[in-house]
Scaffold this motif. Sequence first.
Motif, PDB file in Angstrom:
ATOM      1  N   SER A  54     -10.859 -19.643  11.901  1.00  0.00           N
ATOM      2  CA  SER A  54     -11.813 -18.533  11.765  1.00  0.00           C
ATOM      3  C   SER A  54     -11.092 -17.200  11.644  1.00  0.00           C
ATOM      4  N   MET A  55      -9.927 -17.240  10.987  1.00  0.00           N
ATOM      5  CA  MET A  55      -9.135 -16.039  10.727  1.00  0.00           C
ATOM      6  C   MET A  55      -8.664 -16.095   9.281  1.00  0.00           C
ATOM      7  N   ARG A  56      -9.066 -15.128   8.493  1.00  0.00           N
ATOM      8  CA  ARG A  56      -8.616 -15.046   7.103  1.00  0.00           C
ATOM      9  C   ARG A  56      -7.506 -14.011   7.025  1.00  0.00           C
ATOM     10  N   PRO A  57      -6.282 -14.421   6.651  1.00  0.00           N
ATOM     11  CA  PRO A  57      -5.191 -13.455   6.570  1.00  0.00           C
ATOM     12  C   PRO A  57      -5.520 -12.310   5.608  1.00  0.00           C
ATOM     13  N   TYR A  58      -5.282 -11.094   6.077  1.00  0.00           N
ATOM     14  CA  TYR A  58      -5.475  -9.897   5.256  1.00  0.00           C
ATOM     15  C   TYR A  58      -4.376  -9.815   4.200  1.00  0.00           C
ATOM     16  N   ASP A  59      -4.597  -8.947   3.218  1.00  0.00           N
ATOM     17  CA  ASP A  59      -3.606  -8.778   2.147  1.00  0.00           C
ATOM     18  C   ASP A  59      -2.236  -8.405   2.700  1.00  0.00           C
ATOM     19  N   VAL A  60      -2.196  -7.538   3.695  1.00  0.00           N
ATOM     20  CA  VAL A  60      -0.904  -7.122   4.256  1.00  0.00           C
ATOM     21  C   VAL A  60      -0.199  -8.306   4.926  1.00  0.00           C
ATOM     22  N   GLN A  61      -0.965  -9.220   5.505  1.00  0.00           N
ATOM     23  CA  GLN A  61      -0.364 -10.416   6.093  1.00  0.00           C
ATOM     24  C   GLN A  61       0.160 -11.355   5.002  1.00  0.00           C
ATOM     25  N   MET A  62      -0.552 -11.413   3.889  1.00  0.00           N
ATOM     26  CA  MET A  62      -0.088 -12.236   2.775  1.00  0.00           C
ATOM     27  C   MET A  62       1.200 -11.656   2.189  1.00  0.00           C
ATOM     28  N   LEU A  63       1.272 -10.333   2.086  1.00  0.00           N
ATOM     29  CA  LEU A  63       2.503  -9.698   1.608  1.00  0.00           C
ATOM     30  C   LEU A  63       3.660  -9.994   2.559  1.00  0.00           C
ATOM     31  N   ALA A  64       3.382  -9.965   3.862  1.00  0.00           N
ATOM     32  CA  ALA A  64       4.413 -10.299   4.850  1.00  0.00           C
ATOM     33  C   ALA A  64       4.851 -11.750   4.687  1.00  0.00           C
ATOM     34  N   ALA A  65       3.897 -12.642   4.407  1.00  0.00           N
ATOM     35  CA  ALA A  65       4.226 -14.059   4.217  1.00  0.00           C
ATOM     36  C   ALA A  65       5.144 -14.244   3.011  1.00  0.00           C
ATOM     37  N   PHE A  66       4.850 -13.556   1.906  1.00  0.00           N
ATOM     38  CA  PHE A  66       5.727 -13.625   0.731  1.00  0.00           C
ATOM     39  C   PHE A  66       7.123 -13.120   1.076  1.00  0.00           C
ATOM     40  N   ALA A  67       7.201 -12.035   1.820  1.00  0.00           N
ATOM     41  CA  ALA A  67       8.506 -11.473   2.189  1.00  0.00           C
ATOM     42  C   ALA A  67       9.289 -12.445   3.075  1.00  0.00           C
ATOM     43  N   MET A  68       8.606 -13.058   4.056  1.00  0.00           N
ATOM     44  CA  MET A  68       9.290 -14.034   4.915  1.00  0.00           C
ATOM     45  C   MET A  68       9.756 -15.242   4.104  1.00  0.00           C
ATOM     46  N   HIS A  69       8.931 -15.681   3.186  1.00  0.00           N
ATOM     47  CA  HIS A  69       9.322 -16.801   2.314  1.00  0.00           C
ATOM     48  C   HIS A  69      10.600 -16.448   1.552  1.00  0.00           C
ATOM     49  N   ASP A  70      10.738 -15.185   1.161  1.00  0.00           N
ATOM     50  CA  ASP A  70      11.928 -14.733   0.444  1.00  0.00           C
ATOM     51  C   ASP A  70      13.110 -14.465   1.364  1.00  0.00           C
ATOM     52  N   GLY A  71      12.947 -14.725   2.664  1.00  0.00           N
ATOM     53  CA  GLY A  71      14.043 -14.547   3.609  1.00  0.00           C
ATOM     54  C   GLY A  71      14.228 -13.129   4.098  1.00  0.00           C
ATOM     55  N   LYS A  72      13.224 -12.303   3.907  1.00  0.00           N
ATOM     56  CA  LYS A  72      13.316 -10.907   4.330  1.00  0.00           C
ATOM     57  C   LYS A  72      12.811 -10.737   5.759  1.00  0.00           C
ATOM     58  N   CYS A  73      13.316  -9.720   6.414  1.00  0.00           N
ATOM     59  CA  CYS A  73      12.857  -9.355   7.750  1.00  0.00           C
ATOM     60  C   CYS A  73      11.580  -8.529   7.586  1.00  0.00           C
TER      61      CYS A  73
END
Length: 187
Positions: A54-73
């Motif tokens: 019951s939690m839909r990730p916000y756009d900023v969380q999705m951007l953070a997910a892409f960054a983490m996937h790319d190995g970024k802090c």
Amino acid sequence: AVNHHHDSVALLDDNQLRTRFDELRAAIDSSISLDDISINAFAIIREAARRSLSMRPYDVQMLAAFAMHDGKCVEMQTGEGKTLAAAVTVCLRALAGCGVHVLTFNDYLARRDATWMGPLYRFLGLSVGYVIQGMPRQDRQKAYNCDITYVTAKEAGFDFLRDHLSEHPEHRVQRGFHFAIADEADS
């Protein structure tokens, strides 16, 4: 791009959503990279999070997910949803079937976050476990063999050392290393 897929993904029932996720897992075996499927996977994971947590990730969380996937802090303030953002990345990385570690600051967070995000992982057919101090060897082996393992850096480090000192392969608890997210990296 993830938002663009929202309408088509939202129309799927739970089984169809899981099937789409499984199709992405099968595509990985066909030498398609995680980068190639990340947008589709994130759209599915986002919808799965909405349904299971019951939690839909916000756009900023999705951007953070892409960054983490790319190995970024990624730096996010308390309450901005870094646990959920990390879970999105963890789901994507777990598709490879090699195991993902989430390194937490303490045992409480390892247990809490594995339990909290567990419904999302299980919804997508992924297994999750956690390792805490004092846990018996068999329980550690089971947790490390999950698709996703929450563990403190300290416990993971000592398990690594114990495994390399073990004379009996069946006494080792960890499997090979593939991808890890360090939660609270500054700690």
